[in-house]
Design an enzyme around this catalytic site. Structure first.
Site, PDB file in Angstrom:
ATOM      1  N   MET A   1     -36.665   5.901 -11.056  1.00  0.00           N
ATOM      2  CA  MET A   1     -37.457   6.244  -9.726  1.00  0.00           C
ATOM      3  C   MET A   1     -37.969   5.068  -8.808  1.00  0.00           C
ATOM      4  O   MET A   1     -38.855   5.482  -8.106  1.00  0.00           O
ATOM      5  CB  MET A   1     -38.588   7.425 -10.073  1.00  0.00           C
TER       6      MET A   1
ATOM      7  N   HIS B   1     -27.644  10.882  -8.687  1.00  0.00           N
ATOM      8  CA  HIS B   1     -28.519  11.641  -7.872  1.00  0.00           C
ATOM      9  C   HIS B   1     -28.001  13.085  -7.745  1.00  0.00           C
ATOM     10  O   HIS B   1     -27.100  13.412  -7.658  1.00  0.00           O
ATOM     11  CB  HIS B   1     -28.307  11.056  -6.323  1.00  0.00           C
TER      12      HIS B   1
HETATM   13  C1  GRF Z   1     -31.616  13.477 -12.709  1.00  0.00           C
HETATM   14  O1  GRF Z   1     -31.532  14.787 -11.836  1.00  0.00           O
HETATM   15  C2  GRF Z   1     -30.907  12.396 -11.519  1.00  0.00           C
HETATM   16  O2  GRF Z   1     -30.072  12.812 -10.751  1.00  0.00           O
HETATM   17  C3  GRF Z   1     -32.241  12.065 -10.818  1.00  0.00           C
HETATM   18  O3  GRF Z   1     -33.516  12.112 -11.720  1.00  0.00           O
HETATM   19  C4  GRF Z   1     -33.226  13.045 -12.727  1.00  0.00           C
HETATM   20  C5  GRF Z   1     -33.274  12.476 -13.901  1.00  0.00           C
HETATM   21  O4  GRF Z   1     -33.277  13.314 -15.002  1.00  0.00           O
HETATM   22  N1  GRF Z   1     -32.269  10.613 -10.121  1.00  0.00           N
HETATM   23  P1  GRF Z   1     -33.148  12.778 -16.561  1.00  0.00           P
HETATM   24  O5  GRF Z   1     -34.401  11.792 -16.843  1.00  0.00           O
HETATM   25  O6  GRF Z   1     -32.110  12.025 -16.849  1.00  0.00           O
HETATM   26  O7  GRF Z   1     -33.361  14.231 -17.447  1.00  0.00           O
END
Ligand code: GRF
Length: 185
Positions: free
Chosen positions: A87, A106
């Site tokens: 993030m 994403h």
């Molecule tokens: C996912 O939906 C991705 O697209 C976004 O953040 C979320 C991460 O989920 N960037 P995780 O940590 O892989 O469960």
């Protein structure tokens, strides 16, 4: 034999996309996070993958943090970096170490709904569909070239959680497919 690129994964949260890569038997050399204690790190440890935390607070600035993270990944043979729920934006000092070889997943059909609240934004906009995108990372916010995307319908009564769950299940299929293609190319 086709050479295979070493894969590193960046995570900040639950790590379900990291788990999808592990379950797809993609060999992962290293997992780095900006968040101490992220659930994703525990998933990596269970899978026997080396992990490290690069919290911004531990460095003078983002350049130093991203430089150290790039160095740590390179030292473990990483040549392709997968942002799987990472993030933070990445600085040029990091991107230049892996030119054209940093990808992100994403939860929207980019260029629609970039940014950290893509699922909520699609719902607020009344979109009939949204989706999942795997794209190359550049210095912008979700602006790099799209590699693969797939639509997900918005269902009446969807909450951010129900919609994100359906998007995640698409991500869990798309991301390993794209990574597999990239490491063999
Ligand atoms: C996912 O939906 C991705 O697209 C976004 O953040 C979320 C991460 O989920 N960037 P995780 O940590 O892989 O469960």
């Amino acid at each position: 034999m086709t050479p295979v690129l070493g894969v590193g994964v960046l995570v900040s949260g639950s790590g379900s996309n990291l788990q999808a890569l592990i379950d797809a038997e993609i060999e992962i050399a290293a997992v780095a996070s900006n968040v101490e204690g992220a659930t994703a790190l525990a998933r990596a440890t269970v899978a026997g993958i080396p992990t490290a935390v690069f919290a911004l607070a531990d460095f003078r600035n983002r350049d130093e943090r991203d430089g150290a993270m790039a160095e740590w990944l390179s030292a473990r043979g990483v040549e392709l970096v997968v942002c799987a729920g990472y993030m933070h934006l990445l600085c040029p000092v990091f991107l230049d170490r892996f030119p054209g070889r940093v990808v992100n997943v994403h939860p929207a059909l980019l260029p629609a709904f970039p940014g950290a609240s893509a699922v909520e934004d699609a719902l607020s906009a009344g979109a009939a569909e949204t989706g999942a995108t795997v794209h190359l990372v550049d210095e912008g916010v979700d602006t790099g070239a799209v590699l693969r995307q797939e639509a997900v319908a918005v269902i009446p009564g969807d909450t951010p959680a129900t919609l994100h769950a359906r998007i995640r299940s698409v991500e869990h299929r798309l991301l390993p497919e794209v990574v597999r293609e990239l490491i063999a190319s």
